[in-house]
Design a protein around this motif. Structure first.
Motif, PDB file in Angstrom:
ATOM      1  N   LEU A  47       6.926 -10.131   3.628  1.00 11.61           N
ATOM      2  CA  LEU A  47       6.983  -8.689   3.402  1.00 11.61           C
ATOM      3  C   LEU A  47       8.453  -8.304   3.450  1.00 11.61           C
ATOM      4  CD1 LEU A  47       4.060  -7.309   5.640  1.00 11.61           C
ATOM      5  CD2 LEU A  47       4.141  -7.383   3.137  1.00 11.61           C
ATOM      6  N   PRO A  48       8.845  -7.290   2.667  1.00 13.00           N
ATOM      7  CA  PRO A  48      10.269  -6.928   2.640  1.00 13.00           C
ATOM      8  C   PRO A  48      10.754  -6.430   3.998  1.00 13.00           C
ATOM      9  CG  PRO A  48       8.925  -5.312   1.459  1.00 13.00           C
ATOM     10  CD  PRO A  48       8.031  -6.474   1.750  1.00 13.00           C
ATOM     11  N   ARG A  49      12.026  -6.622   4.242  1.00  9.61           N
ATOM     12  CA  ARG A  49      12.667  -6.216   5.502  1.00  9.61           C
ATOM     13  C   ARG A  49      12.376  -4.750   5.841  1.00  9.61           C
ATOM     14  NH1 ARG A  49      13.619  -8.989   9.416  1.00  9.61           N
ATOM     15  NH2 ARG A  49      13.960 -11.138   8.822  1.00  9.61           N
ATOM     16  N   GLU A  50      12.370  -3.916   4.790  1.00 10.39           N
ATOM     17  CA  GLU A  50      12.223  -2.477   5.037  1.00 10.39           C
ATOM     18  C   GLU A  50      10.752  -2.057   5.092  1.00 10.39           C
ATOM     19  OE1 GLU A  50      13.404  -3.951   2.465  1.00 10.39           O
ATOM     20  OE2 GLU A  50      12.747  -3.049   0.577  1.00 10.39           O
ATOM     21  N   PHE A  51       9.833  -3.007   5.113  1.00 10.21           N
ATOM     22  CA  PHE A  51       8.415  -2.647   5.184  1.00 10.21           C
ATOM     23  C   PHE A  51       8.143  -1.860   6.462  1.00 10.21           C
ATOM     24  CE2 PHE A  51       3.919  -3.359   6.121  1.00 10.21           C
ATOM     25  CZ  PHE A  51       3.333  -3.142   4.881  1.00 10.21           C
ATOM     26  N   PRO A  52       7.586  -0.650   6.339  1.00 10.92           N
ATOM     27  CA  PRO A  52       7.380   0.212   7.522  1.00 10.92           C
ATOM     28  C   PRO A  52       6.123  -0.192   8.270  1.00 10.92           C
ATOM     29  CG  PRO A  52       6.750   1.371   5.525  1.00 10.92           C
ATOM     30  CD  PRO A  52       7.154   0.007   5.093  1.00 10.92           C
ATOM     31  N   SER A  53       6.251  -1.217   9.097  1.00  9.47           N
ATOM     32  CA  SER A  53       5.063  -1.840   9.695  1.00  9.47           C
ATOM     33  C   SER A  53       4.253  -0.873  10.552  1.00  9.47           C
ATOM     34  CB  SER A  53       5.488  -3.051  10.517  1.00  9.47           C
ATOM     35  OG  SER A  53       6.401  -2.686  11.517  1.00  9.47           O
ATOM     36  N   ALA A  54       4.915  -0.052  11.337  1.00  9.03           N
ATOM     37  CA  ALA A  54       4.181   0.869  12.220  1.00  9.03           C
ATOM     38  C   ALA A  54       3.407   1.903  11.407  1.00  9.03           C
ATOM     39  CB  ALA A  54       5.146   1.560  13.180  1.00  9.03           C
ATOM     40  N   ASP A  55       4.057   2.459  10.386  1.00 14.69           N
ATOM     41  CA  ASP A  55       3.392   3.465   9.553  1.00 14.69           C
ATOM     42  C   ASP A  55       2.199   2.871   8.818  1.00 14.69           C
ATOM     43  OD1 ASP A  55       5.348   5.235  10.329  1.00 14.69           O
ATOM     44  OD2 ASP A  55       6.630   4.795   8.603  1.00 14.69           O
ATOM     45  N   ARG A  56       2.395   1.683   8.260  1.00 11.63           N
ATOM     46  CA  ARG A  56       1.315   1.073   7.503  1.00 11.63           C
ATOM     47  C   ARG A  56       0.166   0.624   8.401  1.00 11.63           C
ATOM     48  NH1 ARG A  56       3.079  -0.039   2.259  1.00 11.63           N
ATOM     49  NH2 ARG A  56       4.496   1.697   1.775  1.00 11.63           N
ATOM     50  N   ALA A  57       0.487   0.284   9.623  1.00  8.55           N
ATOM     51  CA  ALA A  57      -0.571  -0.082  10.569  1.00  8.55           C
ATOM     52  C   ALA A  57      -1.466   1.124  10.827  1.00  8.55           C
ATOM     53  CB  ALA A  57       0.031  -0.590  11.876  1.00  8.55           C
ATOM     54  N   LYS A  58      -0.861   2.278  11.049  1.00  5.99           N
ATOM     55  CA  LYS A  58      -1.652   3.489  11.270  1.00  5.99           C
ATOM     56  C   LYS A  58      -2.418   3.874  10.021  1.00  5.99           C
ATOM     57  CE  LYS A  58       0.183   6.573  14.356  1.00  5.99           C
ATOM     58  NZ  LYS A  58       1.150   7.598  14.844  1.00  5.99           N
ATOM     59  N   LEU A  59      -1.768   3.749   8.885  1.00  5.16           N
ATOM     60  CA  LEU A  59      -2.444   4.052   7.631  1.00  5.16           C
ATOM     61  C   LEU A  59      -3.675   3.168   7.457  1.00  5.16           C
ATOM     62  CD1 LEU A  59      -1.243   5.179   4.341  1.00  5.16           C
ATOM     63  CD2 LEU A  59      -2.098   2.852   4.226  1.00  5.16           C
ATOM     64  N   MET A  60      -3.502   1.898   7.737  1.00  2.29           N
ATOM     65  CA  MET A  60      -4.611   0.953   7.579  1.00  2.29           C
ATOM     66  C   MET A  60      -5.753   1.281   8.527  1.00  2.29           C
ATOM     67  SD  MET A  60      -4.266  -3.155   7.644  1.00  2.29           S
ATOM     68  CE  MET A  60      -5.611  -4.238   8.096  1.00  2.29           C
ATOM     69  N   PHE A  61      -5.411   1.592   9.746  1.00  2.00           N
ATOM     70  CA  PHE A  61      -6.454   1.896  10.733  1.00  2.00           C
ATOM     71  C   PHE A  61      -7.128   3.233  10.404  1.00  2.00           C
ATOM     72  CE2 PHE A  61      -7.562   2.648  15.435  1.00  2.00           C
ATOM     73  CZ  PHE A  61      -8.711   1.900  15.327  1.00  2.00           C
ATOM     74  N   ASP A  62      -6.358   4.199   9.956  1.00  2.00           N
ATOM     75  CA  ASP A  62      -6.945   5.496   9.595  1.00  2.00           C
ATOM     76  C   ASP A  62      -7.869   5.370   8.387  1.00  2.00           C
ATOM     77  OD1 ASP A  62      -5.788   6.722  11.709  1.00  2.00           O
ATOM     78  OD2 ASP A  62      -4.259   7.816  10.597  1.00  2.00           O
ATOM     79  N   LEU A  63      -7.488   4.530   7.430  1.00  2.00           N
ATOM     80  CA  LEU A  63      -8.377   4.284   6.293  1.00  2.00           C
ATOM     81  C   LEU A  63      -9.705   3.710   6.768  1.00  2.00           C
ATOM     82  CD1 LEU A  63      -6.033   2.826   3.530  1.00  2.00           C
ATOM     83  CD2 LEU A  63      -7.226   5.019   3.531  1.00  2.00           C
ATOM     84  N   ARG A  64      -9.619   2.830   7.755  1.00  2.00           N
ATOM     85  CA  ARG A  64     -10.829   2.257   8.324  1.00  2.00           C
ATOM     86  C   ARG A  64     -11.764   3.338   8.846  1.00  2.00           C
ATOM     87  NH1 ARG A  64     -13.626  -0.175  13.272  1.00  2.00           N
ATOM     88  NH2 ARG A  64     -13.571   2.000  13.910  1.00  2.00           N
ATOM     89  N   GLN A  65     -11.235   4.362   9.517  1.00  2.00           N
ATOM     90  CA  GLN A  65     -12.095   5.434  10.061  1.00  2.00           C
ATOM     91  C   GLN A  65     -12.828   6.150   8.941  1.00  2.00           C
ATOM     92  OE1 GLN A  65     -11.675   4.372  12.747  1.00  2.00           O
ATOM     93  NE2 GLN A  65      -9.525   4.219  13.303  1.00  2.00           N
ATOM     94  N   GLY A  66     -12.167   6.293   7.806  1.00  2.00           N
ATOM     95  CA  GLY A  66     -12.835   6.903   6.671  1.00  2.00           C
ATOM     96  C   GLY A  66     -13.985   6.053   6.173  1.00  2.00           C
ATOM     97  N   MET A  67     -13.784   4.754   6.148  1.00  2.00           N
ATOM     98  CA  MET A  67     -14.831   3.854   5.662  1.00  2.00           C
ATOM     99  C   MET A  67     -16.047   3.872   6.588  1.00  2.00           C
ATOM    100  SD  MET A  67     -12.595   0.594   4.320  1.00  2.00           S
ATOM    101  CE  MET A  67     -13.584   0.101   2.912  1.00  2.00           C
ATOM    102  N   VAL A  68     -15.818   3.786   7.888  1.00  2.00           N
ATOM    103  CA  VAL A  68     -16.958   3.757   8.811  1.00  2.00           C
ATOM    104  C   VAL A  68     -17.661   5.111   8.851  1.00  2.00           C
ATOM    105  CG1 VAL A  68     -15.952   1.911  10.193  1.00  2.00           C
ATOM    106  CG2 VAL A  68     -15.572   4.300  10.860  1.00  2.00           C
ATOM    107  N   PHE A  69     -16.911   6.170   8.575  1.00  3.84           N
ATOM    108  CA  PHE A  69     -17.538   7.494   8.487  1.00  3.84           C
ATOM    109  C   PHE A  69     -18.502   7.527   7.303  1.00  3.84           C
ATOM    110  CE2 PHE A  69     -17.023  11.980   6.825  1.00  3.84           C
ATOM    111  CZ  PHE A  69     -17.845  12.572   7.760  1.00  3.84           C
ATOM    112  N   ARG A  70     -18.066   6.999   6.178  1.00  4.72           N
ATOM    113  CA  ARG A  70     -18.952   6.925   5.019  1.00  4.72           C
ATOM    114  C   ARG A  70     -20.172   6.064   5.327  1.00  4.72           C
ATOM    115  NH1 ARG A  70     -16.169   8.646   0.195  1.00  4.72           N
ATOM    116  NH2 ARG A  70     -13.999   9.088   0.716  1.00  4.72           N
ATOM    117  N   ALA A  71     -19.946   4.971   6.007  1.00  6.37           N
ATOM    118  CA  ALA A  71     -21.067   4.091   6.358  1.00  6.37           C
ATOM    119  C   ALA A  71     -22.068   4.824   7.243  1.00  6.37           C
ATOM    120  CB  ALA A  71     -20.549   2.840   7.068  1.00  6.37           C
TER     121      ALA A  71
END
Lengths: 205, 205
Positions: free
Chosen positions: B155-179
């Motif tokens: 992954l590139p040096r400037e990859f915003p790991s903390a932001d993307r981690a939250k984004l990924m986890f927040d997307l998960r909440q949307g999926m389980v809500f739909r489920a």
DNA sequence: CTTTTTTTGTAACGCTCATTACAAAATCCC
DNA sequence: GGGATTTTGTAATGAGCGTTACAAAAAAAG
């Protein structure tokens, strides 16, 4: 149309206000956790009035869901639809979400649909369907705004509006979940700008 | 270490199994909706055994939360951490989420933390804190995987790991809500690939 | 075999739940 | 003002809640 005077003793409470207060109790306590005592106290009425007006607790709950879905839950959508600039619009959407999920007048945190109604979808009749309706209609309202911007040339022709609409709405569920857990607006606003970028990012490949 | 034989009448139930069954009931019904009758029936024990083993209903609930947080809720994280290729890893994360939110053995839909514990965070003592712990620890475990890939040069040096981690986890909440609302795995898997792309997208500017 | 220890199942506890019966109160109609 | 109508507040209903007291049952220890 006309405010026709009705015969009989006049009601001593305002229906919409009582419903809003009931929504707040459900939101905080959940369906079963919201006892008649808590509800009637918050609504400022006695149980016979509640039954005469809303049928029973379950009927009150369904009305609370519909009322919330067409009021509080819509303010971010209205913000998205009215803000002229699309980036500003998406930003305004998230800001409105953060606002009511951390500072709602009722004192409840998070989102009523995500933090309460979703639980009852497992066992309270009629709630899962209302939830699905709310989800699909929100998806398509967000998509409609993106499609409009594509028409205007403000988003690229290949912008995947349906996918990004779902992404945007799913991100919202994560934010309100954090709000429910006790994270405040200052914790959430830090993410907004990154989420706006991801929602509007140029499609890769 | 040793399976020391204890004096007295032996227990007639398996603790872990009883706890798993109780978790399923809470997951479906919510905290207040899970009556002692429903719980003891599902667990296959009588209430005195439940009280001797878990203290009371509230104690059982807290144990159920901890058990879920270290078992079911972790399978997507384990998938993320063990899959060698980062794109595959993120995909496996979402697939694991979809799997247990639509096909859990208990029959419950969605995520126990999002669809039930989040509700109790509004009024059941000790739950909001457990929820916050689960969120922050998940954020950082996802971030750790991203940081590792940055180290490896995947992954590139400037990859915003903390932001993307939250984004990924927040997307998960949307999926389980739909489920939870009743959308099944075929509805959700369609989004996975787009979500993987957004999570790993090159940071713009 | 008796004693000690622990878990079992039954049955009860007091309390709160959602719901409703009823009479007093407040308004409009005539 | 008298009658009709509707809402009010009080108080009661039976059912179900979480919790516990207790004695029978099942094992190990002596």
């Amino acid at each position: 149309m006309s405010v026709t005077k009705k015969v009989g003793r006049p009601k001593a409470f305002d229906r919409d206000n009582a419903l809003a207060k009931a929504t707040g109790v459900f939101w905080k306590q959940g369906y079963e956790g919201a006892s008649m005592k808590l509800l009637t106290d918050a609504m400022g009425i006695n149980s016979p009035s509640l039954y005469a007006e809303f049928g029973d607790k379950h009927g009150l709950y369904l009305e609370a869901i519909n009322s919330y879905a067409t009021n509080d839950a819509c303010t971010p959508l209205v913000a998205l639809e009215t803000e002229p600039d699309i980036t500003q619009a998406v930003r305004a959407f998230f800001e409105a979400v953060i606002d009511y999920s951390t500072h709602h007048a009722s004192g409840a945190k998070g989102c009523f649909l995500v933090s309460c109604v979703a639980t009852s979808a497992g066992h309270v009749e009629g709630t899962a369907e209302l939830l699905r309706d709310a989800i699909t209609s929100t998806d398509s309202r967000i998509k409609a705004r993106f499609d409009h911007e594509i028409e205007l040339g403000n988003l690229p022709r290949e912008f995947p509006s349906a996918d990004r609409a779902k992404l945007m709405f799913d991100l919202r569920q994560g934010m309100v979940f954090r709000a429910r857990a006790g994270f405040d607006d200052s914790d959430l606003t830090g993410d907004t700008e990154k989420y706006v970028s991801s929602v509007l990012a140029k499609p890769e490949n």
